[in-house]
Design an enzyme around this catalytic site. Sequence first.
Site, mmCIF file in Angstrom:
data_model
loop_
_atom_site.group_PDB
_atom_site.id
_atom_site.type_symbol
_atom_site.label_atom_id
_atom_site.label_comp_id
_atom_site.label_asym_id
_atom_site.label_seq_id
_atom_site.Cartn_x
_atom_site.Cartn_y
_atom_site.Cartn_z
ATOM 1 N N ASP A 98 15.587 -34.038 24.529
ATOM 2 C CA ASP A 98 15.713 -33.713 23.111
ATOM 3 C C ASP A 98 15.419 -34.886 22.185
ATOM 4 O O ASP A 98 15.872 -34.918 21.047
ATOM 5 C CB ASP A 98 17.143 -33.234 22.865
ATOM 6 C CG ASP A 98 18.163 -34.187 23.492
ATOM 7 O OD1 ASP A 98 17.858 -35.387 23.577
ATOM 8 O OD2 ASP A 98 19.243 -33.731 23.878
ATOM 9 N N GLU A 120 15.289 -29.794 31.219
ATOM 10 C CA GLU A 120 16.585 -29.806 30.537
ATOM 11 C C GLU A 120 16.537 -28.893 29.306
ATOM 12 O O GLU A 120 16.878 -29.269 28.188
ATOM 13 C CB GLU A 120 17.004 -31.229 30.139
ATOM 14 C CG GLU A 120 18.480 -31.387 29.865
ATOM 15 C CD GLU A 120 18.879 -32.844 29.616
ATOM 16 O OE1 GLU A 120 18.638 -33.352 28.518
ATOM 17 O OE2 GLU A 120 19.439 -33.471 30.534
ATOM 18 N N GLU A 134 18.967 -34.395 17.932
ATOM 19 C CA GLU A 134 18.752 -33.837 19.268
ATOM 20 C C GLU A 134 18.806 -32.299 19.271
ATOM 21 O O GLU A 134 17.986 -31.652 19.916
ATOM 22 C CB GLU A 134 19.795 -34.391 20.250
ATOM 23 C CG GLU A 134 19.584 -35.846 20.639
ATOM 24 C CD GLU A 134 20.125 -36.835 19.628
ATOM 25 O OE1 GLU A 134 20.704 -36.405 18.603
ATOM 26 O OE2 GLU A 134 19.979 -38.054 19.851
ATOM 27 N N HIS A 202 27.188 -44.873 21.380
ATOM 28 C CA HIS A 202 25.975 -45.200 20.633
ATOM 29 C C HIS A 202 25.445 -44.062 19.788
ATOM 30 O O HIS A 202 24.488 -44.226 19.052
ATOM 31 C CB HIS A 202 24.875 -45.654 21.599
ATOM 32 C CG HIS A 202 24.287 -44.519 22.409
ATOM 33 N ND1 HIS A 202 24.976 -43.925 23.417
ATOM 34 C CD2 HIS A 202 23.095 -43.886 22.334
ATOM 35 C CE1 HIS A 202 24.214 -42.963 23.946
ATOM 36 N NE2 HIS A 202 23.074 -42.924 23.303
ATOM 37 N N ARG A 204 24.492 -41.303 17.044
ATOM 38 C CA ARG A 204 24.387 -41.424 15.581
ATOM 39 C C ARG A 204 25.648 -40.920 14.876
ATOM 40 O O ARG A 204 26.108 -41.494 13.903
ATOM 41 C CB ARG A 204 23.181 -40.594 15.115
ATOM 42 C CG ARG A 204 22.311 -41.317 14.143
ATOM 43 C CD ARG A 204 21.107 -40.480 13.781
ATOM 44 N NE ARG A 204 19.880 -41.073 14.261
ATOM 45 C CZ ARG A 204 19.261 -40.717 15.379
ATOM 46 N NH1 ARG A 204 19.743 -39.758 16.139
ATOM 47 N NH2 ARG A 204 18.141 -41.304 15.732
ATOM 48 N N HIS A 234 24.764 -50.853 23.645
ATOM 49 C CA HIS A 234 23.445 -50.291 23.354
ATOM 50 C C HIS A 234 22.733 -51.249 22.410
ATOM 51 O O HIS A 234 23.352 -51.791 21.488
ATOM 52 C CB HIS A 234 23.612 -48.915 22.701
ATOM 53 C CG HIS A 234 22.387 -48.063 22.770
ATOM 54 N ND1 HIS A 234 21.371 -48.173 21.862
ATOM 55 C CD2 HIS A 234 22.012 -47.096 23.638
ATOM 56 C CE1 HIS A 234 20.409 -47.298 22.171
ATOM 57 N NE2 HIS A 234 20.782 -46.628 23.246
HETATM 58 C C1 LIG Z 1 24.208 -36.448 23.378
HETATM 59 C C2 LIG Z 1 22.746 -36.194 23.563
HETATM 60 O O1 LIG Z 1 22.191 -35.349 22.923
HETATM 61 N N1 LIG Z 1 22.121 -37.007 24.441
HETATM 62 C C3 LIG Z 1 20.710 -36.909 24.808
HETATM 63 C C4 LIG Z 1 20.131 -38.291 25.044
HETATM 64 O O2 LIG Z 1 20.777 -39.015 26.069
HETATM 65 P P1 LIG Z 1 22.124 -39.780 26.398
HETATM 66 O O3 LIG Z 1 23.162 -39.569 25.354
HETATM 67 O O4 LIG Z 1 22.461 -39.357 27.787
HETATM 68 O O5 LIG Z 1 21.649 -41.294 26.396
HETATM 69 P P2 LIG Z 1 22.257 -42.603 26.993
HETATM 70 O O6 LIG Z 1 21.545 -43.719 26.310
HETATM 71 O O7 LIG Z 1 23.745 -42.567 27.020
HETATM 72 O O8 LIG Z 1 21.697 -42.604 28.478
HETATM 73 C C5 LIG Z 1 22.413 -42.091 29.530
HETATM 74 C C6 LIG Z 1 21.778 -42.546 30.807
HETATM 75 O O9 LIG Z 1 21.581 -43.951 30.774
HETATM 76 C C7 LIG Z 1 22.339 -44.566 31.807
HETATM 77 N N2 LIG Z 1 22.826 -45.856 31.286
HETATM 78 C C8 LIG Z 1 23.697 -45.915 30.231
HETATM 79 C C9 LIG Z 1 24.156 -47.132 29.766
HETATM 80 C C10 LIG Z 1 23.699 -48.322 30.387
HETATM 81 O O10 LIG Z 1 24.060 -49.459 30.042
HETATM 82 N N3 LIG Z 1 22.823 -48.215 31.427
HETATM 83 C C11 LIG Z 1 22.364 -47.018 31.880
HETATM 84 O O11 LIG Z 1 21.577 -46.962 32.834
HETATM 85 C C12 LIG Z 1 23.433 -43.584 32.150
HETATM 86 O O12 LIG Z 1 23.890 -43.757 33.466
HETATM 87 C C13 LIG Z 1 22.699 -42.257 31.955
HETATM 88 O O13 LIG Z 1 21.915 -41.943 33.083
HETATM 89 O O14 LIG Z 1 18.785 -38.128 25.483
HETATM 90 C C14 LIG Z 1 18.678 -37.487 26.733
HETATM 91 C C15 LIG Z 1 17.225 -37.460 27.178
HETATM 92 O O15 LIG Z 1 16.482 -36.633 26.401
HETATM 93 C C16 LIG Z 1 19.240 -36.092 26.683
HETATM 94 O O16 LIG Z 1 19.332 -35.630 28.014
HETATM 95 C C17 LIG Z 1 20.618 -36.099 26.063
HETATM 96 O O17 LIG Z 1 20.976 -34.729 25.793
#
Ligand SMILES: CC(=O)N[C@H]1[C@@H](OP(=O)(O)OP(=O)(O)OC[C@H]2O[C@@H](n3ccc(=O)[nH]c3=O)[C@H](O)[C@@H]2O)O[C@H](CO)[C@@H](O)[C@@H]1O
Length: 387
Positions: A98, A120, A134, A202, A204, A234
């Site tokens: 998204d 997804e 998103e 992180h 918004r 982040h």
């Molecule tokens: C709330 C929301 O709408 N979130 C969207 C956002 O991701 P989302 O909110 O998941 O984005 P994040 O930046 O939290 O990424 C999560 C991923 O990064 C990894 N991680 C996190 C922190 C870190 O230091 N290192 C690391 O590797 C986590 O293990 C996980 O696999 O974009 C994704 C990709 O389109 C969508 O699937 C999600 O729906």
Amino acid sequence: MRPRRIVSVVGTRPEAIKIAPIALEARRRPGLCHRLVATGQHPALFDDALAGFGIAADDRLHLAPPDAPRADRLAALEAGIAAHLHRLAPDLVLVQGDTDSARAAARAAVSLGLPIGHVEAGLRSGRPDRPWPEEPNRREIDGCAALLFAPTPGNAANLADVAGIVAVTGNTGIDALRIARPALPVPAPPIPGLRQLLVTCHRRENQGERLHGICAALRRIADRSDVRLTLPLHPNPAVGPVIAARLGDHPRIRLVAPLDHRAMLAAIRDADLILSDSGGIQEEAPAFGTPLLVLRAETERPEAVAAGHCRLIGNRPDRIVAEAGRLLDDPAAYAAMARPGLPFGAGDAAIKILDAIELWFGAAPGKHRQRRKPAMSPGESRPPAGA
Ligand SMILES: CC(=O)N[C@H]1[C@@H](OP(=O)(O)OP(=O)(O)OC[C@H]2O[C@@H](n3ccc(=O)[nH]c3=O)[C@H](O)[C@@H]2O)O[C@H](CO)[C@@H](O)[C@@H]1O
């Protein structure tokens, strides 16, 4: 017959993690030629995430200057991706999730008459405008995709009114976890009397004043002598520096640079409790049986809440402190959440997705087959033969 060409267009860390299992699985299929195109939305985090799977982008577009206004970034992304897709002339364009990269790639594909597969698909927060952008992005992409890969039956049910073919596949984030798991570092031995809390924040909707409130709540939690908080920061300038300024001096709070995917999975595995607003972590924490308090008012991943792995607690400081305290002090409440489970699939989503794509290619009458009425009902995982 020449291999069918699939081009995946992705730009951020979570997209890299979730597309990697598809790129790896596509390599095993002689009938497919898969190309990974990076938009440059989060260049550093993106490359590191892919490198963890031993892969790299085939093309880099550097289209999204981070400081430009969003409308300009979206326009630059769409135009640049369209020009690139025009040159590559794929049989299918895959987008994941998204993000603005996914939305721009979907629009670019539509402008060229290329069919889209949405990995997804069908996630819905229940609010058309939140999380922004998103939720509007995922609704728009679902509306123009020919193939929609819904992680869960609930996601498929959200797609009753779209024109494309829906397949229930599980989430490729769980495939990524399954691939990475054997190589995770050995857990450090627990320190008696000390509970490890992992925190990421992180989104918004949690920035500005709300982030100040969340930091205040985290400080109050860290004032307990039996906890240690680890926060991978982040790189977003609206997040990392704000958290560092408010929490950097607390003796029981450890601020660290973004972790690579394996280190992050190990941190999720080893934590006693997680507080996070991340989407992906809502999928990963249940797989390790680590309780997760979600710092959001709504989620597009209700399956983990319904199964008892996660709890939606919003972003009000008093509630955050109370919910964390309840899990830290009430062993029964903690045990009820600390169970492993797989509400987002067993880690075979990439296989299901590529099976469905190969069937669809076999059935597609022309290279640029357009959208068609659904041939599957929610819950089915494959188009019927001859569809
Ligand atoms: C709330 C929301 O709408 N979130 C969207 C956002 O991701 P989302 O909110 O998941 O984005 P994040 O930046 O939290 O990424 C999560 C991923 O990064 C990894 N991680 C996190 C922190 C870190 O230091 N290192 C690391 O590797 C986590 O293990 C996980 O696999 O974009 C994704 C990709 O389109 C969508 O699937 C999600 O729906």
